[in-house]
Design a protein around this motif. Sequence first.
Motif, short mmCIF file in Angstrom:
data_model
loop_
_atom_site.label_atom_id
_atom_site.label_comp_id
_atom_site.label_asym_id
_atom_site.label_seq_id
_atom_site.Cartn_x
_atom_site.Cartn_y
_atom_site.Cartn_z
N ARG A 48 0.98 -1.07 0.04
CA ARG A 48 -0.30 -0.02 -0.02
C ARG A 48 0.72 1.41 0.01
N LEU A 49 1.93 1.27 0.85
CA LEU A 49 2.89 2.32 0.88
C LEU A 49 3.44 2.73 -0.54
N SER A 50 3.62 1.74 -1.49
CA SER A 50 4.22 1.74 -2.62
C SER A 50 3.12 2.27 -3.59
N GLU A 51 1.96 1.68 -3.48
CA GLU A 51 0.84 2.27 -4.56
C GLU A 51 0.61 3.71 -4.32
N GLU A 52 0.75 4.28 -3.11
CA GLU A 52 0.25 5.40 -2.52
C GLU A 52 1.58 6.36 -3.06
N GLY A 53 2.60 5.90 -3.53
CA GLY A 53 3.84 6.81 -3.81
C GLY A 53 4.62 7.40 -2.69
N ILE A 54 4.39 6.55 -1.50
CA ILE A 54 4.98 7.05 -0.36
C ILE A 54 6.37 6.38 -0.16
N ILE A 55 6.45 5.23 -0.72
CA ILE A 55 7.99 4.57 -0.76
C ILE A 55 8.20 4.10 -2.17
N ARG A 56 9.43 3.97 -2.62
CA ARG A 56 9.87 3.00 -3.71
C ARG A 56 10.36 1.72 -3.53
N TRP A 57 9.85 0.90 -3.86
CA TRP A 57 10.19 -0.53 -3.54
C TRP A 57 10.67 -1.41 -4.86
N VAL A 64 11.80 5.61 1.40
CA VAL A 64 10.61 6.61 1.51
C VAL A 64 10.84 7.79 0.70
N LEU A 65 9.87 8.03 -0.10
CA LEU A 65 9.81 9.16 -1.06
C LEU A 65 9.13 10.48 -0.36
N ARG A 66 8.29 10.31 0.70
CA ARG A 66 7.71 11.35 1.04
C ARG A 66 7.08 11.23 2.35
N GLN A 67 6.65 12.31 3.36
CA GLN A 67 6.14 12.13 4.47
C GLN A 67 4.67 11.68 4.08
#
Length: 299
Positions: A48-57, A64-67
Motif C-alpha cells: 500500500r505504501l508503494s501504491e500510494e507513492g510514499i515509498i519506492r520498492w 521513503v519518497l515522502r512524508q
Amino acid sequence: MARQNTVFKEAYNRYAAALRTDTALPSEPEIAAQLGVSRSTARAILTRLSEEGIIRWNKRQKTVLRQPTDRDLFPSEETDSLHDIIERSFMQRILADDAAPGMQINELELAREIGTGTTSVREFLIRFSRFGLIEKRPNSHWTLKGFTREFALELADVREMFELHSAAEFGRLPKGHQAWTDLAAIRDDHHAMLADINQRFRDFSVLDERFHLLIHRASKNRFIADFYDAIAIVFHYHYQWNKTAARERNERAIHEHLDYIAALESGDQPAIEKACRAHLHSARQTLLQSLPQMTSESG
C-alpha cells in the motif's frame, strides 16, 4: 485480508506515521517483528505504501519518497489497538466454543486468525493468565479453566469499587473533554439499537464494552485499566453466554445504560452513584444467572 483487515489498518497507520523522507526501510521480517504482525501483513503494508507513492520498492530496496499525510492514513474509527484486536478475537474464540472448561487455545492458530505475530498473542495470553481463567500448557497451548461462582462474585465486588470511582471521575471531567463527545455518540448508538431491538439485540455486548471502557478510562488509573481485561471477558460477554430471554435482558440493560448516561451528563454525583449501583447490581444478577451454562461449581 478480510480477517486481518483491522490489524492491517492499525499497523499501517502506526508504521506510516513514523516514516521519514529519504530513509531506507528494513526487511519484511524486521518490519513484522517491529509492528508485532505477520509477514503477510507487513508485505501488505509495504504494498500500500508503494501504491500510494510514499515509498519506492525495488526488490530488497525500499526508500521513503515522502512524508505520509493525514489523508494517507485510515480514519481512527476503522482502527483499534493491537491489544484490543487480540482481546476481541480471543473472546470470540471462547464464545464460539461456549467457554467450555478444558477448551484448548493454540497461540499459532489464534495468531493466524487475527493476522498478527505469535509474540503479541503470547504476551496477551500471559498477561491475561494472571486472572486464573487460562493456564499455560506445553507447546504453545493454553487451557481454559472455566468460570466459577466464587470467581464471578469476587470480580463483581472489585468491579463495583473500580467503576464507582471511575464514574465519579467521569462526572468531574471538564465539559470540553473528548469523553463527553464519545459518550454522546454511545448514547445515540443505544437509541438506535433500541429502535431496532428485535434485530440488533445480539450486538449489545460490543456496545456494552464500549460504554464501560469509556467510563473506566476516565479514572486515569493504571491498575483499573489493567483490570479491565477480566471485567470485559466476564461481564460484557456474558450477555452472549446465556441465550435465555436475551432480547429482554439486553433491552433492560440498554435502558439502564441510558439512565446511567443521563446521570453522567448531569454531573450530579449522587445521581451518578445511584445509576451506577443500580446497573452494576443488575449486571451481577444476570451474570450469576448465566453461570449454570458457563461451568459447574467444580470447574
